[in-house]
Write an enzyme that holds these catalytic residues in place. Sequence first.
Site, PDB file in Angstrom:
ATOM      1  CG  ASN A   9      -1.750   1.207   1.380  1.00  0.00           C
ATOM      2  OD1 ASN A   9      -1.837   2.030   0.457  1.00  0.00           O
ATOM      3  ND2 ASN A   9      -2.384   1.357   2.530  1.00  0.00           N
ATOM      4  CE  LYS A  11      -0.022   3.286   4.877  1.00  0.00           C
ATOM      5  NZ  LYS A  11       0.158   3.444   6.316  1.00  0.00           N
ATOM      6  CD  GLU A  96      -2.713   5.348   7.064  1.00  0.00           C
ATOM      7  OE1 GLU A  96      -2.843   5.427   5.831  1.00  0.00           O
ATOM      8  OE2 GLU A  96      -1.689   4.885   7.603  1.00  0.00           O
ATOM      9  CD  GLU A 166      -3.245  -2.962   7.790  1.00  0.00           C
ATOM     10  OE1 GLU A 166      -2.119  -3.139   7.316  1.00  0.00           O
ATOM     11  OE2 GLU A 166      -3.908  -1.925   7.606  1.00  0.00           O
TER      12      GLU A 166
HETATM   13  C1  PEP Z   1      -0.548   0.012   6.860  1.00  0.00           C
HETATM   14  O1  PEP Z   1      -0.646   1.230   6.984  1.00  0.00           O
HETATM   15  O2  PEP Z   1      -1.488  -0.669   6.409  1.00  0.00           O
HETATM   16  C2  PEP Z   1       0.685  -0.641   7.249  1.00  0.00           C
HETATM   17  C3  PEP Z   1       0.681  -1.930   7.419  1.00  0.00           C
HETATM   18  O3  PEP Z   1       1.765   0.181   7.410  1.00  0.00           O
HETATM   19  P1  PEP Z   1       3.234  -0.244   7.902  1.00  0.00           P
HETATM   20  O4  PEP Z   1       3.613  -1.503   7.167  1.00  0.00           O
HETATM   21  O5  PEP Z   1       4.089   0.911   7.538  1.00  0.00           O
HETATM   22  O6  PEP Z   1       3.132  -0.480   9.364  1.00  0.00           O
END
Ligand code: PEP
Length: 260
Positions: A9, A11, A96, A166
């Site tokens: 991702n 973002k 987010e 997550e």
């Molecule tokens: C996310 O934002 O979905 C994520 C898993 O970020 P990170 O791998 O940077 O923790």
Amino acid sequence: MKKTLIVGNWKMHLNTQQASLLVRRLGERVPQHRDIETVLAPSMLTLQPISLEVDRRKFRLAAQNANAQDLGALTGEVSFAMLSGLVHYGIIGHSERRKYFAETNKDVRAKVAAAVRNEITPIICVGETRVERTNHETKQVVREQVVTALRDLTGPEAAEVVIAYEPVWAIGAGRPASAAAITEVVAYIRLIIEGQFGKNVADAVRILYGGSVEPDFVANILSIDGVDGFLVGGASLNYQQFADIVTKAHQLAAAKEQHA
Ligand code: PEP
């Protein structure tokens, strides 16, 4: 055997040229694996140009978000209907979006239905905040998120979705959740889906872990029963790290197959 699913991702990072460069570098480094499915989720702006450049034998594409309505007077929005044929997956309900865009479980439910209606596989993000974990509310929160998200689906539709567990407190934290925490919640998610749709659907659903995944953590987390892959944030912007994650996942899958 399920393929290991690894989703990057990006973002709100990378303009068109930067995204194109990352795709090229990943293409050079990520070998084609029949036991791994690798998915890239660039920004909405770069999805179209990336779709023309990406090696489709190695990568599939995901949208990071889309609107639940198929069309309408909604300035600035893009629908799943518009993304149909361009992406295989849609990330829905990322923490987010829940936090900064006030997305509720009801919004997530409508988006999941829209994605499925438009033949896009939803990657539904669920997970508790630190406060919810401290208050022992993890199961209650995750249950509400999962049950609501899947409410409009039939069993066969639900079997196709991807759930990304997550824990919000592990995102960008530099260290993933413990194996014990992941094991417990992933098993619980399958139990919830079993209650909603039966055991066959619960077994078929792919469940990813997300939160500070880096190459060093791949083997540990993928050996957890019921974890089918990763949703990767920060490390997916670094071609070496992301390619290493894919390669390590492949080595693990290949070793498993040999022992099967
Ligand atoms: C996310 O934002 O979905 C994520 C898993 O970020 P990170 O791998 O940077 O923790």
